[in-house]
Design an enzyme around this catalytic site. Structure first.
Site, mmCIF file in Angstrom:
data_model
loop_
_atom_site.group_PDB
_atom_site.id
_atom_site.type_symbol
_atom_site.label_atom_id
_atom_site.label_comp_id
_atom_site.label_asym_id
_atom_site.label_seq_id
_atom_site.Cartn_x
_atom_site.Cartn_y
_atom_site.Cartn_z
ATOM 1 N N CYS A 53 -9.134 -7.315 8.708
ATOM 2 C CA CYS A 53 -10.425 -6.785 9.286
ATOM 3 C C CYS A 53 -11.050 -6.951 9.041
ATOM 4 O O CYS A 53 -11.522 -6.094 8.710
ATOM 5 C CB CYS A 53 -10.023 -6.024 10.953
ATOM 6 S SG CYS A 53 -11.720 -5.916 11.154
ATOM 7 N N CYS A 56 -14.032 -4.023 10.607
ATOM 8 C CA CYS A 56 -13.301 -2.732 10.084
ATOM 9 C C CYS A 56 -14.253 -2.985 8.435
ATOM 10 O O CYS A 56 -14.411 -1.777 8.347
ATOM 11 C CB CYS A 56 -11.211 -3.400 9.908
ATOM 12 S SG CYS A 56 -11.367 -3.087 11.652
#
Length: 470
Positions: A53, A56
């Site tokens: 991600c 993230c």
């Protein structure tokens, strides 16, 4: 002496914690985190992430290490993070129904969720403001949600609930609450500073935006005027951009509506939108001459903010352009590539794409295999590797590929490389793709995976069909 040793040991273990400026995520099992939260009378802040991600990673590498972020989180929470695909992650993902990444949960010591925030954020102050809303129980998602379901929620709480839902990923509930809120808000309510966060999440077709457009001057008295103008421009910009996205509803009418509203509103710098409206209208009506003329005019205007959009518009029409139109575009190459050094590589790729389309034969790119894969992604094409021995068949096959319809299709859809089977790269690729006879044609998908390979002597029409088949 024992006391001195104890002090030294204490400093050894605690000094790193005092020195660390960013957010301290503790290495605890979830059960241990709950126990620590209970004993310390704190809430748990849980970062739910995955290794793949991008947002993230941005939060982990850019936001959480900041001193002011660390000061806030370290003082208020037991901070933990779990990869949702490893260790305890899958169990926690299922338990808390985590559907998007990153997801940030504020969890009470009893394990119940008090607040949820979904998505990455570039501004640490804004992210902290969202977390503060969840830290305060009376403005948190769980508390307000319970009041809403019990039909025991006042107008201000309804506004707070809407804001909490906006960043929770619960879009359906957000729409429901927004519809319930609209009828109960008076003009006086909307013009309170506390209501501005709702205006900041307004969309072009919403009542909130219509109200903002009518009362912009009044909002500028309670909010930074630059912020008000920025918000109006951003909504118009998004509304215009959406008209050329797949599935847009009645896009030409929306452009007309935006244009009408811009004429009626007092907005500094609104002229920038008219060229974009004109361009999008030309794209939707496939007005090639208009787009080409706008690009031609754009050469002389180095400050034009629509350059990127104009070039993309030309790219989207490339399969419909005549050789005359293609050659007209190619006359701009020197002007464009010398105008902006930062964009030189982009323009070189852009014009090479058009050179390929007008080339009287199959256009072979002067690239190695890895470079070709990158170029294919940039130009949204597949990669075609042509491995032809230097024998009598080579001339015959090239003649087949260079027939007008075939070479136009190849040049439109592929980044094509002419690779000698006897070269170092040819031998490597032959081994990689298990080529055992020549001539050979290897077609690679945009993601770098093998689509298909064609080997050996094949009848001309069959070869063309196999190369061009999807």
């Amino acid at each position: 002496m024992k006391t001195l040793i104890s002090i030294i040991i204490f400093l050894i273990y605690t000094f790193p914690a005092f020195c660390q400026e960013g957010t301290r995520f503790e290495t605890l099992s979830f059960k241990e985190a709950l126990a620590k939260a209970k004993s310390g009378n704190k809430l748990i802040f849980m970062d739910c992430y995955t290794s793949w991600c991008g947002p993230c990673q941005f939060m982990s590498q850019t936001i959480f290490p900041k001193k002011e972020v660390g000061n806030f989180f370290n003082a208020n929470f037991i901070n933990v993070k779990y990869d949702m695909e490893k260790g305890e992650g899958p169990e926690l993902q299922k338990k808390y129904d985590v559907q998007a990444y990153p997801t940030f949960l504020i969890i009470r010591p009893d394990g119940n969720v008090q607040h949820k925030i979904v998505g990455g954020f570039q501004e640490s102050d804004f992210f902290i403001s969202l977390v503060k809303q969840g830290l305060n129980e009376e403005t948190s998602l769980a508390y307000l949600g319970e009041k809403y379901e019990n039909d025991n929620i006042n107008k201000q709480e309804l506004v707070d609930y809407l804001l909490a839902l906006r960043y929770s990923g619960e879009n359906q509930k957000y729409q429901e609450v927004n519809q319930k809120l609209q009828p109960v808000l008076t003009a006086q309510d909307r013009l309170r500073k506390e209501f501005w966060p709702v205006i900041e999440i307004a969309t072009f077709d919403s009542e909130d935006f219509k109200f903002l457009a009518r009362h912009a001057d009044e909002y500028k008295k309670i909010v930074d005027p630059k912020k008000v103008d920025y918000q109006i421009k951003m909504i118009y910009r998004v509304a215009i951009a959406q008209t050329i996205r797949p599935g847009a509803k009645d896009p030409l009418n929306q452009l007309k509506q935006v244009e009408k509203e811009l004429e009626e509103i007092s907005l500094e710098g609104k002229e920038e939108f008219y060229a974009q409206i004109e361009l999008n209208r030309a794209i939707l009506t496939k007005d090639k001459e208009k787009i080409i003329s706008m690009a031609e005019k754009n050469i002389l205007d180095s400050n034009n903010s629509n350059t990127w959009d104009i070039m993309n518009a030309l790219n989207s029409l490339k399969s419909e352009l005549t050789d005359k139109e293609l050659n007209r575009i190619l006359t701009w190459e020197k002007t464009y590539t010398s105008a902006d050094p930062k964009m030189k590589d982009y323009y070189n790729d852009f014009f090479e794409n058009f050179k390929a389309l007008v080339c009287p034969q199959v256009y072979y790119y002067d690239l190695n295999y890895k470079e070709a894969l990158k170029r294919a992604v940039m130009q949204d094409k597949q990669t075609l590797l042509v491995l032809l021995p230097n024998d009598a068949n080579r001339v015959k096959i090239q003649k087949t590929l260079n027939k007008e319809k075939t070479r136009k299709n190849i040049n439109l859809n592929f980044i094509t490389l002419d690779i000698s089977p006897d070269s170092k790269e040819g031998k490597t690729l032959s081994q990689q793709f298990e080529i055992n006879s020549y001539p050979a044609f290897i077609i690679i998908n945009r993601d770098g995976t093998l689509n298909r390979k064609i080997m050996g002597i094949i009848e001309d029409n069959t070869l063309v069909k196999q190369i061009m088949s999807n």
